[in-house]
Write a protein that holds these residues in place. Structure first.
Motif, PDB file in Angstrom:
ATOM      1  N   THR A   9      -7.189   2.183 -19.947  1.00 28.97           N
ATOM      2  CA  THR A   9      -7.718   0.959 -20.430  1.00 28.97           C
ATOM      3  C   THR A   9      -9.460   0.927 -20.320  1.00 28.97           C
ATOM      4  O   THR A   9     -10.185   0.856 -21.332  1.00 28.97           O
ATOM      5  N   ASP A  48      -6.967   1.338  -6.304  1.00 21.24           N
ATOM      6  CA  ASP A  48      -5.762   2.297  -5.826  1.00 21.24           C
ATOM      7  C   ASP A  48      -5.963   3.641  -5.877  1.00 21.24           C
ATOM      8  O   ASP A  48      -6.934   4.022  -6.391  1.00 21.24           O
ATOM      9  N   LYS A  79       1.328  -3.561 -24.188  1.00 17.04           N
ATOM     10  CA  LYS A  79       0.873  -4.414 -23.219  1.00 17.04           C
ATOM     11  C   LYS A  79       1.058  -5.884 -23.767  1.00 17.04           C
ATOM     12  O   LYS A  79       0.937  -6.731 -22.896  1.00 17.04           O
TER      13      LYS A  79
END
Ligand code: F6R
Length: 241
Positions: free
Chosen positions: A39, A67, A201
């Motif tokens: 994205t 992360d 999504k």
């Protein structure tokens, strides 16, 4: 929550880059929380372009990534270290010691605590950029009956492993575990920018924006934050009431 629905991925990428650019112009020493995945790629490309055109200066910016997979070396092409450097950080004038990405090797408990301390010491995150998993995860905070506040080790869900297998040569190669910033640092960010593109999504976005606030849709907790901007394309906005 401020919701911007744009036509397609291209518009999403340029609007998101403008949003981040204005943050840096208003506060050159911004602490940015960064996401990986497909994205924000277009947004990073636009930010690099703004830098090359002398429109943006990253020399005072500090970044903290959300992360990292466990067990991948930092130069592994699928590691988030590699992603961040090749897609963004190596192309702008950010200082090397201003870049923070969780360590996916060694004592995760210890490095998680150090990561949270470093975020606090920097003064907290000014703008956190988020993508969203089709299961509603943010960072790698997966749907669960409890969510952790601190940076922690995560067991990835089948859905996330499946979704991320598109980046690896086989599903088996996708690491089963990761280290992720917890909901605490995300929710304590001064501003949040959530991005989503594509029909896959749509359900997660609808539940994040107007569904019940529940730990089984971690993004729904963003409804409790006072400064969230959401930029989605028409496909991802499809199921919003
Ligand atoms: C990435 C991250 C994830 C992704 C999410 C969506 O650092 O924290 O939450 O934002 O899995 O990934 P893409 O953008 O690849 O669909």
């Amino acid at each position: 929550m401020r919701l911007h629905i744009v036509k397609d991925y291209e518009q999403l990428s340029s609007k998101a880059a403008s949003f981040v650019a204005s943050q840096i112009i208003m506060k050159p020493d911004s602490i940015l929380g960064l996401a990986t995945g497909s994205t924000p790629l277009g947004m990073y490309q636009n930010l690099v372009k703004l830098y090359q055109e002398d429109m943006l200066d990253f020399s005072e910016v500090v970044t903290f990534n959300l992360d990292e997979y466990l067990g991948l070396d930092t130069d592994h092409p699928q590691s988030y270290h590699y992603y961040m450097h090749t897609n963004f950080l190596d192309h702008v004038n950010i200082l090397r010691n201003a870049i923070h990405i969780p360590t996916g090797n060694g004592d995760i408990n210890k490095s998680g605590k150090e990561y949270d301390r470093a975020i606090l010491k920097a003064g907290g995150i000014d703008l956190q950029i988020l993508g969203i998993g089709s299961n509603g995860h943010i960072g790698f905070n997966e749907p669960d009956h409890i969510l952790k506040t601190e940076t922690h080790m995560v067991r990835l869900t089948k859905e996330t492993i499946e979704a991320n297998s598109r980046f690896f040569s086989s599903r088996e190669e996708v690491p089963r575990e990761a280290i992720s910033m917890g909901m605490g640092s995300i929710m304590q960010s001064k501003k949040i920018l959530l991005l989503a593109s594509g029909e896959s999504k749509a359900q997660a976005i609808a539940r994040a924006v107007s569904g019940e606030i529940t730990t089984v849709v971690p993004a729904s907790l963003l409804q409790l934050h006072s400064d969230v901007t959401i930029i989605v394309d028409e496909e991802a906005a499809k199921l919003i009431n």
